[in-house]
Scaffold this motif. Structure first.
Motif, mmCIF file in Angstrom:
data_model
loop_
_atom_site.group_PDB
_atom_site.id
_atom_site.type_symbol
_atom_site.label_atom_id
_atom_site.label_comp_id
_atom_site.label_asym_id
_atom_site.label_seq_id
_atom_site.Cartn_x
_atom_site.Cartn_y
_atom_site.Cartn_z
ATOM 1 N N MET A 166 0.798 -1.232 0.000
ATOM 2 C CA MET A 166 0.000 0.000 0.000
ATOM 3 C C MET A 166 0.830 1.282 0.000
ATOM 4 O O MET A 166 0.300 2.370 -0.183
ATOM 5 N N GLU A 212 -7.450 6.144 1.558
ATOM 6 C CA GLU A 212 -6.938 4.768 1.594
ATOM 7 C C GLU A 212 -6.746 4.251 3.021
ATOM 8 O O GLU A 212 -6.370 3.097 3.224
ATOM 9 N N ASN A 216 -8.021 -2.178 7.547
ATOM 10 C CA ASN A 216 -8.631 -3.498 7.341
ATOM 11 C C ASN A 216 -7.585 -4.566 7.041
ATOM 12 O O ASN A 216 -7.647 -5.669 7.575
ATOM 13 N N LYS A 217 -6.616 -4.227 6.182
ATOM 14 C CA LYS A 217 -5.564 -5.197 5.840
ATOM 15 C C LYS A 217 -4.742 -5.560 7.075
ATOM 16 O O LYS A 217 -4.392 -6.714 7.268
ATOM 17 N N GLU A 268 -8.832 3.493 5.515
ATOM 18 C CA GLU A 268 -9.710 2.398 5.946
ATOM 19 C C GLU A 268 -9.222 1.069 5.395
ATOM 20 O O GLU A 268 -9.206 0.057 6.094
ATOM 21 N N GLN A 269 -8.821 1.080 4.128
ATOM 22 C CA GLN A 269 -8.308 -0.138 3.480
ATOM 23 C C GLN A 269 -7.046 -0.637 4.202
ATOM 24 O O GLN A 269 -6.901 -1.840 4.449
#
Length: 195
Positions: free
Chosen positions: A158, A181, A187-188, A183-184
């Motif tokens: 990322m 980006e 989550n990851k 939140e992504q």
């Protein structure tokens, strides 16, 4: 979601306008806090102590909701508002524009003042280097050392900016990433805990 904004670089930009022997010197600064603005204004008032007016406008924050315009003794809305208008039309934020006026002995009238302050501010913006910046969000993640490779894989994938990291029995990493980006990324990283 707004995660980009336009500002100017740290280099001070200058503008100038002259009308009926009145001189208007404009200075555009990149600023991020009201304290910075107060310091700059104090410095200008000290340096140009013999000037008739030190007018200014500023805009702060990616959402562009924190702003102020000051006429410093000029007729209401003839100085600060035209300066702020130029900041708005250029869609800039995190900016302070100060316009120093030396009176030339001839009154310009309200329309003349509006033009003078607008044009001097526009000239300063024209000489400034603008840049688009991203609104970042900080993400802090604590994890056991055995998860190091998994965490670094997510970081590589990322490409967030690593703000700080500590490696011990329990590791900690703080990352800065574009707001859209964040939140992504969270989550990851959260999914790694359940592996």
């Amino acid at each position: 979601m707004i995660d980009e904004y336009k500002t100017i670089t740290k280099q001070t930009a200058e503008g100038f306008y002259s009308e009926k022997r009145s001189k208007f010197f404009a200075f555009a600064h990149h600023v991020e806090t009201v304290e910075e603005i107060k310091e700059l204004l104090a410095a200008y008032r000290k340096k140009y102590y013999d000037a008739r007016h030190v007018c200014y406008a500023y805009m702060l924050g990616a959402e562009r909701t924190d702003f102020r315009a000051n006429d410093d003794g000029e007729p209401s809305s003839t100085a600060g508002k035209p300066i702020l208008g130029q900041i708005n039309s250029a869609e800039l934020t995190d900016i302070l524009i100060v316009v120093i006026r030396y009176y030339g002995g001839v009154n310009l009238g309200t329309s003349g003042l509006i033009v003078a302050y607008r044009e001097s501010a526009a000239d300063a913006i024209a000489h400034a280097v603008t840049e688009v910046r991203q609104v970042e969000e900080m993400v802090k993640y604590d994890f056991p050392y055995v998860m190091m490779n998994d965490v670094m894989r997510v970081v590589k994938d990322m490409s967030p900016r690593i703000v700080s990291q500590e490696y011990d029995n329990t590791c900690s990493i703080t990352l800065a990433i574009r707001k859209s980006e964040a939140e992504q990324l969270k989550n990851k990283l959260a999914k790694l805990s359940f592996k």
